[in-house]
Design a protein around this motif. Structure first.
Motif, PDB file in Angstrom:
ATOM      1  N   LYS A  55       0.837  -1.205   0.000  1.00 21.48           N
ATOM      2  CA  LYS A  55       0.000   0.000   0.000  1.00 21.48           C
ATOM      3  C   LYS A  55       0.871   1.254   0.000  1.00 21.48           C
ATOM      4  CE  LYS A  55      -3.647   0.072   2.652  1.00 21.48           C
ATOM      5  NZ  LYS A  55      -4.546   0.225   3.836  1.00 21.48           N
ATOM      6  N   ALA A  56       1.904   1.267   0.844  1.00 20.29           N
ATOM      7  CA  ALA A  56       2.799   2.426   0.915  1.00 20.29           C
ATOM      8  C   ALA A  56       3.500   2.662  -0.416  1.00 20.29           C
ATOM      9  CB  ALA A  56       3.818   2.233   2.037  1.00 20.29           C
ATOM     10  N   ALA A  57       3.958   1.586  -1.047  1.00 23.48           N
ATOM     11  CA  ALA A  57       4.625   1.713  -2.344  1.00 23.48           C
ATOM     12  C   ALA A  57       3.682   2.319  -3.370  1.00 23.48           C
ATOM     13  CB  ALA A  57       5.135   0.353  -2.813  1.00 23.48           C
ATOM     14  N   GLN A  58       2.440   1.872  -3.352  1.00 22.04           N
ATOM     15  CA  GLN A  58       1.449   2.410  -4.290  1.00 22.04           C
ATOM     16  C   GLN A  58       1.240   3.900  -4.038  1.00 22.04           C
ATOM     17  OE1 GLN A  58      -2.378   0.525  -4.026  1.00 22.04           O
ATOM     18  NE2 GLN A  58      -3.197   1.626  -5.770  1.00 22.04           N
ATOM     19  N   TRP A  59       1.067   4.285  -2.790  1.00 25.53           N
ATOM     20  CA  TRP A  59       0.861   5.696  -2.450  1.00 25.53           C
ATOM     21  C   TRP A  59       2.040   6.554  -2.901  1.00 25.53           C
ATOM     22  CZ3 TRP A  59      -1.097   5.527   3.323  1.00 25.53           C
ATOM     23  CH2 TRP A  59      -2.372   4.944   3.356  1.00 25.53           C
ATOM     24  N   LEU A  60       3.249   6.001  -2.764  1.00 26.50           N
ATOM     25  CA  LEU A  60       4.456   6.752  -3.103  1.00 26.50           C
ATOM     26  C   LEU A  60       4.778   6.710  -4.594  1.00 26.50           C
ATOM     27  CD1 LEU A  60       6.611   5.567  -0.099  1.00 26.50           C
ATOM     28  CD2 LEU A  60       5.880   7.928  -0.516  1.00 26.50           C
ATOM     29  N   GLY A  61       4.091   5.837  -5.322  1.00 27.90           N
ATOM     30  CA  GLY A  61       4.378   5.690  -6.737  1.00 27.90           C
ATOM     31  C   GLY A  61       5.685   4.953  -6.983  1.00 27.90           C
ATOM     32  N   LEU A  62       6.007   4.038  -6.074  1.00 31.74           N
ATOM     33  CA  LEU A  62       7.239   3.258  -6.168  1.00 31.74           C
ATOM     34  C   LEU A  62       6.920   1.782  -6.357  1.00 31.74           C
ATOM     35  CD1 LEU A  62       9.214   4.706  -3.100  1.00 31.74           C
ATOM     36  CD2 LEU A  62       9.543   5.288  -5.507  1.00 31.74           C
ATOM     37  N   ASN A  63       7.877   1.075  -6.901  1.00 29.48           N
ATOM     38  CA  ASN A  63       7.821  -0.375  -6.929  1.00 29.48           C
ATOM     39  C   ASN A  63       8.052  -0.860  -5.489  1.00 29.48           C
ATOM     40  OD1 ASN A  63       9.535  -2.969  -6.965  1.00 29.48           O
ATOM     41  ND2 ASN A  63       8.683  -2.917  -9.037  1.00 29.48           N
ATOM     42  N   ARG A  64       7.384  -1.936  -5.081  1.00 23.41           N
ATOM     43  CA  ARG A  64       7.529  -2.437  -3.709  1.00 23.41           C
ATOM     44  C   ARG A  64       8.982  -2.766  -3.381  1.00 23.41           C
ATOM     45  NH1 ARG A  64       7.759  -7.043  -1.013  1.00 23.41           N
ATOM     46  NH2 ARG A  64       6.901  -7.156   1.086  1.00 23.41           N
ATOM     47  N   ASN A  65       9.722  -3.329  -4.333  1.00 22.69           N
ATOM     48  CA  ASN A  65      11.133  -3.644  -4.095  1.00 22.69           C
ATOM     49  C   ASN A  65      11.961  -2.379  -3.878  1.00 22.69           C
ATOM     50  OD1 ASN A  65      10.752  -6.421  -4.272  1.00 22.69           O
ATOM     51  ND2 ASN A  65      11.092  -6.437  -6.487  1.00 22.69           N
ATOM     52  N   THR A  66      11.642  -1.327  -4.600  1.00 26.22           N
ATOM     53  CA  THR A  66      12.328  -0.049  -4.408  1.00 26.22           C
ATOM     54  C   THR A  66      12.034   0.499  -3.019  1.00 26.22           C
ATOM     55  OG1 THR A  66      12.212   0.422  -6.771  1.00 26.22           O
ATOM     56  CG2 THR A  66      12.586   2.304  -5.317  1.00 26.22           C
ATOM     57  N   LEU A  67      10.779   0.409  -2.599  1.00 28.73           N
ATOM     58  CA  LEU A  67      10.419   0.862  -1.255  1.00 28.73           C
ATOM     59  C   LEU A  67      11.199   0.070  -0.209  1.00 28.73           C
ATOM     60  CD1 LEU A  67       8.804   2.463   0.819  1.00 28.73           C
ATOM     61  CD2 LEU A  67       6.977   0.756   0.568  1.00 28.73           C
ATOM     62  N   ARG A  68      11.244  -1.247  -0.338  1.00 29.31           N
ATOM     63  CA  ARG A  68      11.994  -2.081   0.619  1.00 29.31           C
ATOM     64  C   ARG A  68      13.457  -1.652   0.696  1.00 29.31           C
ATOM     65  NH1 ARG A  68      10.838  -6.070   3.447  1.00 29.31           N
ATOM     66  NH2 ARG A  68      12.823  -7.147   3.321  1.00 29.31           N
ATOM     67  N   LYS A  69      14.045  -1.384  -0.463  1.00 30.55           N
ATOM     68  CA  LYS A  69      15.445  -0.948  -0.502  1.00 30.55           C
ATOM     69  C   LYS A  69      15.623   0.359   0.265  1.00 30.55           C
ATOM     70  CE  LYS A  69      18.997   0.565  -3.708  1.00 30.55           C
ATOM     71  NZ  LYS A  69      19.270   1.032  -5.050  1.00 30.55           N
ATOM     72  N   LYS A  70      14.712   1.298   0.052  1.00 27.84           N
ATOM     73  CA  LYS A  70      14.791   2.584   0.742  1.00 27.84           C
ATOM     74  C   LYS A  70      14.564   2.423   2.248  1.00 27.84           C
ATOM     75  CE  LYS A  70      13.579   5.464  -3.209  1.00 27.84           C
ATOM     76  NZ  LYS A  70      14.818   6.233  -3.216  1.00 27.84           N
ATOM     77  N   LEU A  71      13.630   1.552   2.630  1.00 29.58           N
ATOM     78  CA  LEU A  71      13.389   1.306   4.057  1.00 29.58           C
ATOM     79  C   LEU A  71      14.630   0.713   4.708  1.00 29.58           C
ATOM     80  CD1 LEU A  71       9.761  -0.142   3.848  1.00 29.58           C
ATOM     81  CD2 LEU A  71      10.432   2.100   4.762  1.00 29.58           C
ATOM     82  N   LEU A  72      15.305  -0.187   4.013  1.00 31.87           N
ATOM     83  CA  LEU A  72      16.545  -0.773   4.532  1.00 31.87           C
ATOM     84  C   LEU A  72      17.654   0.276   4.629  1.00 31.87           C
ATOM     85  CD1 LEU A  72      16.504  -4.175   2.606  1.00 31.87           C
ATOM     86  CD2 LEU A  72      16.420  -3.898   5.099  1.00 31.87           C
ATOM     87  N   GLU A  73      17.779   1.106   3.596  1.00 35.83           N
ATOM     88  CA  GLU A  73      18.810   2.169   3.588  1.00 35.83           C
ATOM     89  C   GLU A  73      18.655   3.101   4.778  1.00 35.83           C
ATOM     90  OE1 GLU A  73      18.473   4.252  -0.123  1.00 35.83           O
ATOM     91  OE2 GLU A  73      19.286   2.562  -1.283  1.00 35.83           O
ATOM     92  N   HIS A  74      17.417   3.397   5.143  1.00 35.56           N
ATOM     93  CA  HIS A  74      17.149   4.309   6.259  1.00 35.56           C
ATOM     94  C   HIS A  74      17.012   3.577   7.591  1.00 35.56           C
ATOM     95  CE1 HIS A  74      16.780   7.997   3.933  1.00 35.56           C
ATOM     96  NE2 HIS A  74      16.114   7.308   3.019  1.00 35.56           N
ATOM     97  N   LYS A  75      17.275   2.265   7.567  1.00 38.30           N
ATOM     98  CA  LYS A  75      17.205   1.436   8.781  1.00 38.30           C
ATOM     99  C   LYS A  75      15.818   1.472   9.428  1.00 38.30           C
ATOM    100  CE  LYS A  75      22.144   1.683   9.762  1.00 38.30           C
ATOM    101  NZ  LYS A  75      22.610   2.231   8.550  1.00 38.30           N
ATOM    102  N   LEU A  76      14.789   1.489   8.570  1.00 40.35           N
ATOM    103  CA  LEU A  76      13.420   1.503   9.065  1.00 40.35           C
ATOM    104  C   LEU A  76      12.844   0.080   9.130  1.00 40.35           C
ATOM    105  CD1 LEU A  76      12.117   4.673   7.200  1.00 40.35           C
ATOM    106  CD2 LEU A  76      12.838   4.460   9.581  1.00 40.35           C
ATOM    107  N   ILE A  77      13.550  -0.868   8.518  1.00 34.29           N
ATOM    108  CA  ILE A  77      13.239  -2.290   8.648  1.00 34.29           C
ATOM    109  C   ILE A  77      14.573  -3.023   8.692  1.00 34.29           C
ATOM    110  CG2 ILE A  77      10.987  -2.206   7.470  1.00 34.29           C
ATOM    111  CD1 ILE A  77      12.410  -3.438   4.995  1.00 34.29           C
ATOM    112  N   SER A  78      14.514  -4.276   9.123  1.00 32.44           N
ATOM    113  CA  SER A  78      15.760  -5.046   9.145  1.00 32.44           C
ATOM    114  C   SER A  78      15.618  -6.294   8.298  1.00 32.44           C
ATOM    115  CB  SER A  78      16.126  -5.427  10.570  1.00 32.44           C
ATOM    116  OG  SER A  78      15.040  -6.029  11.230  1.00 32.44           O
TER     117      SER A  78
END
Length: 78
Positions: A55-78
């Motif tokens: 849902k977040a990826a859709q709202w942001l206009g991102l691919n889900r894999n791109t969102l996951r990468k960004k979340l990992l880069e910012h240490k928002l998920i592990s």
């Protein structure tokens, strides 16, 4: 909040940033600004989407894999 209000907030912040530099020339501003905005953007969107990455990826206009990468880069998920 309208797009204009967000733009005005960013503009005011950048003007303050340049005042704080007191004539020193900035370096790497684009990357600095993108990183400064991206983390809180991801935090708020993920919270509003109840941490549903699809849902977040859709709202942001991102691919889900791109969102996951960004979340990992910012240490928002592990």
């Amino acid at each position: 909040m309208s797009k204009k209000i967000i733009e005005d907030c960013v503009r005011t912040s950048l003007e303050g940033y340049f005042r704080d530099l007191r004539g020193t020339e900035p370096d790497g501003m684009h990357d600095m600004l993108v990183r400064a905005v991206e983390k809180p953007l991801l935090e708020v969107v993920m919270a509003q989407a109840d941490h549903n990455q699809s849902k977040a990826a859709q709202w942001l206009g991102l691919n889900r894999n791109t969102l996951r990468k960004k979340l990992l880069e910012h240490k928002l998920i592990s």
